[in-house]
Scaffold this active site. Sequence first.
Site, PDB file in Angstrom:
ATOM      1  N   GLY A 154       8.324  -3.328   1.485  1.00 13.67           N
ATOM      2  CA  GLY A 154       6.980  -2.480   2.209  1.00 13.67           C
ATOM      3  C   GLY A 154       6.448  -3.215   3.220  1.00 13.67           C
ATOM      4  N   TYR A 203      -2.527  11.197   0.923  1.00 14.78           N
ATOM      5  CA  TYR A 203      -3.309  10.262   0.092  1.00 14.78           C
ATOM      6  C   TYR A 203      -4.043   9.198  -0.074  1.00 14.78           C
ATOM      7  CZ  TYR A 203      -3.451   4.992   2.010  1.00 14.78           C
ATOM      8  OH  TYR A 203      -3.266   3.595   1.641  1.00 14.78           O
ATOM      9  N   LYS A 225      -5.229   7.996  -3.651  1.00 11.81           N
ATOM     10  CA  LYS A 225      -5.848   6.963  -3.497  1.00 11.81           C
ATOM     11  C   LYS A 225      -7.356   7.140  -4.741  1.00 11.81           C
ATOM     12  CE  LYS A 225      -3.455   4.143  -1.835  1.00 11.81           C
ATOM     13  NZ  LYS A 225      -2.418   2.948  -2.793  1.00 11.81           N
TER      14      LYS A 225
HETATM   15  N1  SER Z   1      -3.432   1.884   6.702  1.00 15.00           N
HETATM   16  C1  SER Z   1      -3.032   3.280   6.122  1.00 15.00           C
HETATM   17  C2  SER Z   1      -2.943   4.684   7.099  1.00 15.00           C
HETATM   18  O1  SER Z   1      -3.144   4.642   7.980  1.00 15.00           O
HETATM   19  C3  SER Z   1      -4.711   3.889   5.415  1.00 15.00           C
HETATM   20  O2  SER Z   1      -4.800   2.941   4.591  1.00 15.00           O
HETATM   21  O3  SER Z   1      -2.529   5.771   6.037  1.00 15.00           O
END
Ligand code: SER
Length: 317
Positions: free
Chosen positions: A11, A142, A146
């Site tokens: 990644g 997300y 987290k």
């Molecule tokens: N770069 C990530 C996002 O934009 C944030 O942690 O999802």
Amino acid sequence: MKNVLIIGSTGQIGTELTLELRKRYDGNIVAGYIPGAEPKGDLLESGPAEEADITDAKQIAEVVSKYKIDTIYNLAALLSAVAEVKPQLAWKVGMDGLFNVLEVARQYQCAVFTPSSIGVFGNNTPKDKTPQDTIRNPRTMYGVTKVGGELLSDYYHIRFGVDTRSVRFPGLISYIAPPGGGTTDYAVDIYYEAVRGNHFTCPIAAGTFMDMMYMPDALHAAIQLMEADPARLVHRNAFNVTAMSFDPEIIYHNIKRYIPSFTMEYKVDPLRQAIADSWPNSLDDSCAREEWDWSPVYDLDTMTQDMIAKLQGRIGK
Ligand code: SER
């Protein structure tokens, strides 16, 4: 001698972190991958690679046992915008997957680094100079994974003594592997379009400030935290870290200093904009500075110069 497993080695972060760890350590630095995202080129040739699917605890345990792994960098994740489209998969990877990693780490006594994110913050979090210890109330899958990941990682440390550590990464800007479906990705795409000589259509509105960081500093943060003296760590999961904060106008004008013909317009993506609006404008990373001497090297202008030079070498006309 250090033996490291990188889950998600192909990644955006993993591609560069795996190579950096191989430069620094002389043990087995194992590039973990899933079918369809196999390592290639340098990543494949410079060290061992093994299938290590985060949703398969047995497979992770076998790799950890085979290579006597002492540290796991768990980089598997769906970024913020794509996680809104596939929330069930985001949970499976972000929470069930982390649980697998932590269980293996408990059994084999591994240290674990799992990136957290500015995505842990939400609309009720103070927006400017967001403190280390504050409200975490995201409304994205997300962000939920987290925050859950931070709590679960701290739990494994307190309850089982697993050496878990993490940083809340801001948007990461890099020129090797692309990010996949994040809200901050515009700040990567803008460089590619500028160097290709294209017009850029920005999905994030002018005036939307978010924290950002150039990949060399992000690699340094991850490795430096994992090498830090544990006696100094008051926090663990996860430290605010940042290098800069800008909005699309500021990065656009910075790039124009070096590519004067570059042009940009706005076509705001409502999904990404709502996410961006719920995130901080700027983070306070003083705890990371105090507890493990965090200090970034790149600011916007030095990053822009390096990004343009590197991309001109890779994709320039
Ligand atoms: N770069 C990530 C996002 O934009 C944030 O942690 O999802």
